[in-house]
Design a protein around this motif. Sequence first.
Motif, short mmCIF file in Angstrom:
data_model
loop_
_atom_site.label_atom_id
_atom_site.label_comp_id
_atom_site.label_asym_id
_atom_site.label_seq_id
_atom_site.Cartn_x
_atom_site.Cartn_y
_atom_site.Cartn_z
N ASP A 62 0.83 -1.22 0.00
CA ASP A 62 0.00 0.00 0.00
C ASP A 62 0.86 1.26 0.00
OD1 ASP A 62 -2.28 -1.52 -0.03
OD2 ASP A 62 -2.72 -1.27 2.11
N ARG A 63 2.06 1.18 0.56
CA ARG A 63 2.98 2.32 0.56
C ARG A 63 3.79 2.37 -0.74
NH1 ARG A 63 8.18 3.30 1.68
NH2 ARG A 63 8.64 1.31 2.63
N PHE A 64 4.27 1.22 -1.20
CA PHE A 64 5.12 1.17 -2.39
C PHE A 64 4.38 1.55 -3.67
CE2 PHE A 64 9.28 -1.28 -2.38
CZ PHE A 64 9.56 -1.05 -1.05
N LEU A 65 3.23 0.92 -3.90
CA LEU A 65 2.58 1.05 -5.20
C LEU A 65 2.21 2.48 -5.57
CD1 LEU A 65 0.59 -2.29 -5.20
CD2 LEU A 65 2.71 -1.75 -6.39
N PRO A 66 1.64 3.31 -4.67
CA PRO A 66 1.38 4.70 -5.06
C PRO A 66 2.67 5.51 -5.27
CG PRO A 66 0.03 4.08 -3.17
CD PRO A 66 1.02 2.97 -3.40
N ALA A 67 3.74 5.15 -4.56
CA ALA A 67 4.99 5.90 -4.67
C ALA A 67 5.77 5.54 -5.94
CB ALA A 67 5.87 5.64 -3.44
N PHE A 68 5.51 4.38 -6.49
CA PHE A 68 6.23 3.91 -7.68
C PHE A 68 5.22 3.50 -8.75
CE2 PHE A 68 8.91 2.99 -3.97
CZ PHE A 68 10.04 3.72 -4.31
N PRO A 69 4.73 4.47 -9.54
CA PRO A 69 3.69 4.17 -10.53
C PRO A 69 4.11 3.18 -11.61
CG PRO A 69 4.48 6.42 -10.78
CD PRO A 69 5.13 5.87 -9.55
N GLU A 70 5.40 2.92 -11.72
CA GLU A 70 5.87 1.94 -12.70
C GLU A 70 5.67 0.50 -12.22
OE1 GLU A 70 9.53 3.04 -10.21
OE2 GLU A 70 7.73 4.03 -10.92
N LEU A 71 5.18 0.33 -10.99
CA LEU A 71 4.96 -0.99 -10.42
C LEU A 71 3.47 -1.25 -10.25
CD1 LEU A 71 7.62 -0.98 -7.57
CD2 LEU A 71 7.86 -1.87 -9.89
N GLU A 72 3.12 -2.55 -10.30
CA GLU A 72 1.74 -2.94 -10.03
C GLU A 72 1.74 -4.16 -9.13
OE1 GLU A 72 -0.32 -3.94 -13.64
OE2 GLU A 72 1.21 -5.36 -14.27
N GLY A 73 0.68 -4.28 -8.34
CA GLY A 73 0.55 -5.41 -7.45
C GLY A 73 -0.43 -6.42 -7.99
N GLY A 74 -0.21 -7.67 -7.64
CA GLY A 74 -1.10 -8.74 -8.06
C GLY A 74 -1.82 -9.31 -6.86
N THR A 75 -2.50 -10.41 -7.10
CA THR A 75 -3.19 -11.11 -6.03
C THR A 75 -2.21 -12.06 -5.39
OG1 THR A 75 -5.23 -10.96 -7.29
CG2 THR A 75 -5.16 -12.55 -5.48
N GLY A 76 -2.04 -11.91 -4.10
CA GLY A 76 -1.05 -12.71 -3.42
C GLY A 76 -1.65 -13.81 -2.57
N GLU A 77 -0.77 -14.66 -2.08
CA GLU A 77 -1.15 -15.73 -1.16
C GLU A 77 -0.45 -15.50 0.16
OE1 GLU A 77 -0.53 -19.64 -2.75
OE2 GLU A 77 -0.96 -18.95 -4.78
N GLY A 78 -1.08 -15.92 1.22
CA GLY A 78 -0.46 -15.82 2.53
C GLY A 78 -0.22 -14.39 2.97
N GLY A 79 -1.04 -13.46 2.48
CA GLY A 79 -0.91 -12.06 2.87
C GLY A 79 0.19 -11.31 2.16
N LEU A 80 0.85 -11.91 1.17
CA LEU A 80 1.92 -11.24 0.44
C LEU A 80 1.44 -10.87 -0.96
CD1 LEU A 80 4.97 -13.44 1.45
CD2 LEU A 80 4.31 -11.21 2.35
N VAL A 81 1.80 -9.66 -1.39
CA VAL A 81 1.40 -9.12 -2.68
C VAL A 81 2.59 -9.19 -3.64
CG1 VAL A 81 0.59 -7.04 -3.89
CG2 VAL A 81 -0.23 -7.55 -1.56
N PRO A 82 2.45 -9.91 -4.77
CA PRO A 82 3.53 -9.90 -5.77
C PRO A 82 3.57 -8.55 -6.48
CG PRO A 82 1.70 -11.26 -6.52
CD PRO A 82 1.35 -10.77 -5.16
N VAL A 83 4.75 -7.97 -6.58
CA VAL A 83 4.93 -6.66 -7.21
C VAL A 83 5.80 -6.83 -8.45
CG1 VAL A 83 5.89 -4.34 -6.89
CG2 VAL A 83 4.66 -5.46 -5.01
N THR A 84 5.33 -6.29 -9.57
CA THR A 84 6.04 -6.41 -10.85
C THR A 84 5.98 -5.08 -11.59
OG1 THR A 84 4.03 -7.16 -11.98
CG2 THR A 84 5.49 -8.87 -11.10
N PRO A 85 6.83 -4.92 -12.61
CA PRO A 85 6.71 -3.74 -13.45
C PRO A 85 5.36 -3.73 -14.16
CG PRO A 85 8.82 -4.81 -13.81
CD PRO A 85 7.99 -5.74 -12.97
N VAL A 86 4.79 -2.57 -14.38
CA VAL A 86 3.50 -2.44 -15.06
C VAL A 86 3.59 -3.12 -16.42
CG1 VAL A 86 1.91 -0.78 -16.13
CG2 VAL A 86 2.82 -0.33 -13.85
N GLY A 87 2.58 -3.91 -16.72
CA GLY A 87 2.49 -4.57 -18.03
C GLY A 87 3.27 -5.86 -18.16
N SER A 88 3.92 -6.31 -17.10
CA SER A 88 4.75 -7.53 -17.22
C SER A 88 3.97 -8.80 -16.90
CB SER A 88 5.98 -7.44 -16.33
OG SER A 88 5.59 -7.43 -14.97
N ARG A 89 2.74 -8.67 -16.50
CA ARG A 89 1.93 -9.86 -16.16
C ARG A 89 1.34 -10.49 -17.38
NH1 ARG A 89 1.26 -10.27 -10.72
NH2 ARG A 89 1.79 -8.41 -9.64
#
Length: 193
Positions: free
Chosen positions: A166-193
Motif C-alpha cells: 500500500d505504501r510502495f505502489l502509489p509511490a512507484f507508478p511503474e509498479l503494479e501489485g497482483g493477487t497474493g497468497e499468505g498475505g503477500l502481494v507480488p509486485v512487478t513492473p507495469v504490463g509484465s503480467r
Amino acid sequence: MSDGYIRWYRESAATAVLAAQAEVFGAHGLRLVHPAKGAAVVLDVEGDDVLLSPEELGRLLGLRIASLTTNWWLSADIDVVDQFVYEPLGCEIQTLWLDGLTTEQADTVEAAVLAAAAALPVPTRAVVVDREGAGDPGDWDSPVLYDGEDLPPLPDRLLLSSSLADRFLPAFPELEGGTGEGGLVPVTPVGSR
C-alpha cells in the motif's frame, strides 16, 4: 549456476520460530541437520563449521544478540548458507545465498521460503528473490525497513506485505501489485503480467 540470494524480512523477531521453519523447510527437502554429521552447522567468523543441536541453535537465535550464519542442507554435499540478522526495529532478516545451486535447487529454496513465509506465525514484511544477484541484498533495507524512497533494481520476484505494498505502489507508478497468497502481494513492473 546461480550467484543470487533470497532476502526474507519477518515483521517481528519477538517469537523464535526456528523449529517451525525447519519443519516447513524439511517438507521441501531442506534440512537443518547435516545428514552425516547429525547436527546443525553454524559458521564461525573464520568460516569454519561449528556443530550445534537444533535446540541450541534455536536458543541462540532467540537471544537476538548477534547475527548467526547457518547452513540448510539439500544433501550432505549441497548446502544453502543462511544469515540471520536482527534489526533494531525488531525485524528479523534472513539472507539465503543461492551461490552454486542449479536452477532446480534454487527453485526448491524459493518454494521453501515462500511456504514458511505463509505458514509461520510471525508475519513476513517482504521477500526479495534475486536469482542473478543483480543487486545488493542490503539495498532493500531502506525501502523495506525505514520508509526509504529509493527503490533498488527490481529483482526476479518481489513479495510485500499488504501494508508495505500500500505504501510502495502509489509511490512507484511503474509498479503494479497482483493477487497474493499468505498475505503477500507480488509486485512487478507495469504490463509484465
